[in-house]
Design a protein around this motif. Structure first.
Motif, PDB file in Angstrom:
ATOM      1  N   ASN A 141      14.312 -16.619  -6.193  1.00 53.88           N
ATOM      2  CA  ASN A 141      13.022 -17.306  -6.215  1.00 53.88           C
ATOM      3  C   ASN A 141      11.873 -16.387  -5.852  1.00 53.88           C
ATOM      4  O   ASN A 141      10.805 -16.842  -5.470  1.00 53.88           O
ATOM      5  CB  ASN A 141      13.043 -18.515  -5.263  1.00 53.88           C
ATOM      6  N   GLY A 142      12.072 -15.085  -5.961  1.00 56.97           N
ATOM      7  CA  GLY A 142      10.986 -14.147  -5.730  1.00 56.97           C
ATOM      8  C   GLY A 142      10.917 -13.533  -4.356  1.00 56.97           C
ATOM      9  O   GLY A 142      10.225 -12.534  -4.162  1.00 56.97           O
ATOM     10  N   HIS A 143      11.603 -14.115  -3.364  1.00 59.29           N
ATOM     11  CA  HIS A 143      11.554 -13.588  -2.007  1.00 59.29           C
ATOM     12  C   HIS A 143      12.523 -12.417  -1.862  1.00 59.29           C
ATOM     13  O   HIS A 143      13.629 -12.434  -2.420  1.00 59.29           O
ATOM     14  CB  HIS A 143      11.923 -14.673  -0.999  1.00 59.29           C
ATOM     15  N   ALA A 144      12.120 -11.393  -1.114  1.00 62.81           N
ATOM     16  CA  ALA A 144      12.980 -10.230  -0.908  1.00 62.81           C
ATOM     17  C   ALA A 144      12.555  -9.504   0.359  1.00 62.81           C
ATOM     18  O   ALA A 144      11.428  -9.651   0.843  1.00 62.81           O
ATOM     19  CB  ALA A 144      12.918  -9.284  -2.106  1.00 62.81           C
ATOM     20  N   GLY A 208       2.562 -10.361  -7.499  1.00 60.82           N
ATOM     21  CA  GLY A 208       3.415 -10.250  -6.324  1.00 60.82           C
ATOM     22  C   GLY A 208       2.687  -9.521  -5.211  1.00 60.82           C
ATOM     23  O   GLY A 208       1.617  -8.932  -5.410  1.00 60.82           O
ATOM     24  N   PHE A 209       3.277  -9.565  -4.024  1.00 59.04           N
ATOM     25  CA  PHE A 209       2.697  -8.843  -2.896  1.00 59.04           C
ATOM     26  C   PHE A 209       3.820  -8.449  -1.943  1.00 59.04           C
ATOM     27  O   PHE A 209       4.946  -8.958  -2.017  1.00 59.04           O
ATOM     28  CB  PHE A 209       1.648  -9.700  -2.172  1.00 59.04           C
ATOM     29  N   ALA A 210       3.497  -7.525  -1.049  1.00 60.98           N
ATOM     30  CA  ALA A 210       4.446  -7.099  -0.017  1.00 60.98           C
ATOM     31  C   ALA A 210       3.645  -6.660   1.195  1.00 60.98           C
ATOM     32  O   ALA A 210       2.493  -6.228   1.078  1.00 60.98           O
ATOM     33  CB  ALA A 210       5.334  -5.959  -0.518  1.00 60.98           C
ATOM     34  N   PHE A 211       4.261  -6.761   2.375  1.00 60.87           N
ATOM     35  CA  PHE A 211       3.612  -6.261   3.579  1.00 60.87           C
ATOM     36  C   PHE A 211       4.671  -5.965   4.633  1.00 60.87           C
ATOM     37  O   PHE A 211       5.777  -6.501   4.595  1.00 60.87           O
ATOM     38  CB  PHE A 211       2.561  -7.249   4.118  1.00 60.87           C
ATOM     39  N   GLY A 212       4.300  -5.093   5.569  1.00 57.51           N
ATOM     40  CA  GLY A 212       5.205  -4.741   6.639  1.00 57.51           C
ATOM     41  C   GLY A 212       4.873  -3.374   7.215  1.00 57.51           C
ATOM     42  O   GLY A 212       3.958  -2.673   6.748  1.00 57.51           O
ATOM     43  N   VAL A 254      -0.220  -5.074  -3.629  1.00 60.03           N
ATOM     44  CA  VAL A 254      -0.446  -6.161  -4.586  1.00 60.03           C
ATOM     45  C   VAL A 254       0.065  -5.696  -5.937  1.00 60.03           C
ATOM     46  O   VAL A 254      -0.299  -4.610  -6.405  1.00 60.03           O
ATOM     47  CB  VAL A 254      -1.933  -6.541  -4.686  1.00 60.03           C
ATOM     48  N   TYR A 255       0.922  -6.527  -6.552  1.00 54.83           N
ATOM     49  CA  TYR A 255       1.481  -6.233  -7.871  1.00 54.83           C
ATOM     50  C   TYR A 255       0.827  -7.150  -8.901  1.00 54.83           C
ATOM     51  O   TYR A 255       0.771  -8.373  -8.712  1.00 54.83           O
ATOM     52  CB  TYR A 255       2.996  -6.462  -7.859  1.00 54.83           C
ATOM     53  N   LEU A 256       0.299  -6.559  -9.978  1.00 52.99           N
ATOM     54  CA  LEU A 256      -0.303  -7.311 -11.077  1.00 52.99           C
ATOM     55  C   LEU A 256       0.355  -6.861 -12.371  1.00 52.99           C
ATOM     56  O   LEU A 256       0.278  -5.680 -12.731  1.00 52.99           O
ATOM     57  CB  LEU A 256      -1.804  -7.079 -11.150  1.00 52.99           C
ATOM     58  N   PHE A 262      -1.715  -1.967  -6.433  1.00 52.35           N
ATOM     59  CA  PHE A 262      -2.557  -1.401  -5.387  1.00 52.35           C
ATOM     60  C   PHE A 262      -1.851  -1.465  -4.031  1.00 52.35           C
ATOM     61  O   PHE A 262      -1.062  -2.369  -3.772  1.00 52.35           O
ATOM     62  CB  PHE A 262      -3.882  -2.166  -5.303  1.00 52.35           C
ATOM     63  N   TYR A 263      -2.184  -0.485  -3.176  1.00 50.21           N
ATOM     64  CA  TYR A 263      -1.646  -0.504  -1.816  1.00 50.21           C
ATOM     65  C   TYR A 263      -2.725  -0.066  -0.833  1.00 50.21           C
ATOM     66  O   TYR A 263      -3.696   0.607  -1.173  1.00 50.21           O
ATOM     67  CB  TYR A 263      -0.428   0.412  -1.693  1.00 50.21           C
ATOM     68  N   VAL A 264      -2.534  -0.452   0.421  1.00 43.68           N
ATOM     69  CA  VAL A 264      -3.382   0.001   1.512  1.00 43.68           C
ATOM     70  C   VAL A 264      -2.500   0.147   2.749  1.00 43.68           C
ATOM     71  O   VAL A 264      -1.586  -0.658   2.975  1.00 43.68           O
ATOM     72  CB  VAL A 264      -4.560  -0.973   1.763  1.00 43.68           C
TER      73      VAL A 264
END
Length: 289
Positions: A141-144, A208-212, A254-256, A262-264
């Motif tokens: 379902n998209g979570h990882a 999509g997005f990711a953080f940590g 951020v995934y498009l 893009f990342y920061v």
């Protein structure tokens, strides 16, 4: 193909036991009293009432259609007893685990750097190769979550009348002016790190997005300054920069789809050890492939 086989067998079945066993997702019902098939954009439902030698027989099947997935649910005689089985067809892009590699290209700022050192972001580069990133997807379902290891090269460059300078045996770094009559080119600090990003990710078909956190082991740092005096070129180098051994960045991406990603990254930790040079934080931003 399974759905077509199922409907074909319903129409042609005759003269055997009232309802044969379920095998290979195919059910044969002889002489049904009523067959109802309902189909819309997201659901196909089949209901059968009555069968040869069993007027009270009931059968119901639901198939949910979602993009390239389908979920099927079957019940026999739900009023009397129930027998159910399900099948989930995974999206062809879905894997529970994967090993990925990613290249990040970005620019650096230096929050907290003394005002005389005007760090130029689009002349201060980051090149980060995430060599291996182990991604675990508990559900389809998209979570990882992911754990990776990367190699990171960063530099911070100033171009004006100030430079980074090593001051002597104590290996301290100062920000000072060039010699009298010098024509500055640039002065920079470069840092190499081995790092370990630990990220939560969520991805859909188009975004999509990711953080940590990203844990950095800062293994090497150097200074280099280039300038000319009376037309003669000078290059000053220093390779014993006292780096903070371990720093932590906080990262977001951020995934498009069909666009740049893009990342920061921001670290509240000073990259140079206390007492050995200017104290400044690190801020990086850019794109990744």
């Amino acid at each position: 193909m399974k759905k077509l086989t199922f409907l074909f067998m319903l129409l042609l079945a005759s003269n055997s036991f009232a309802a044969e066993s379920i095998e290979n997702d195919t059910v044969v019902v002889n002489n049904p009293r009523k067959v109802i098939i309902v189909t819309n954009d997201s659901l196909q439902q089949v209901r059968i009432e009555g069968a040869q030698n069993d007027p009270g027989y009931k059968y119901e099947s639901k198939i949910q259609l979602v993009d390239s997935n389908y979920v099927s649910e079957t019940n026999i005689n739900p009023d009397d007893f129930s027998f159910a089985f399900g099948h989930f067809k995974k999206n062809r892009d879905y894997t529970r685990t994967s090993l990925e590699t990613t290249l990040f290209v970005g620019w650096n700022l230096a929050p907290g750097m003394p005002d005389e050192a005007d760090v130029r972001p689009f002349q201060s580069w980051e090149l980060w190769w995430l060599v291996g990133n182990y991604v675990y997807r508990p559900w389809d379902n998209g979570h990882a979550v992911s754990l990776g290891v990367g190699l990171d090269w960063r530099n911070w460059r100033i171009n004006d009348s100030y430079r980074f300078l090593e001051t002597g045996e104590d290996n301290k770094i100062e920000i000072t002016k060039y010699p009298e009559g010098a024509q500055p080119k640039w002065s920079r600090i470069k840092v190499f790190s081995v790092n370990f990003p630990i990220l939560y990710q969520y991805t859909t078909k188009n975004v999509g997005f990711a953080f940590g956190p990203v844990v950095n082991l800062n293994t090497y740092g150097s200074l280099k300054t280039r300038y000319t005096v009376n037309g003669e070129k000078y290059k000053d180098t220093f390779t014993k920069v006292h780096l903070t051994p371990v720093t932590v960045d906080f990262m977001a991406t951020v995934y498009l789809r069909h666009c740049l990603n893009f990342y920061v990254k921001y670290s509240p930790c000073s990259i140079i050890e206390d007492g050995y040079g200017p104290k400044f934080k690190t801020l990086s931003f850019g794109v990744f492939l």
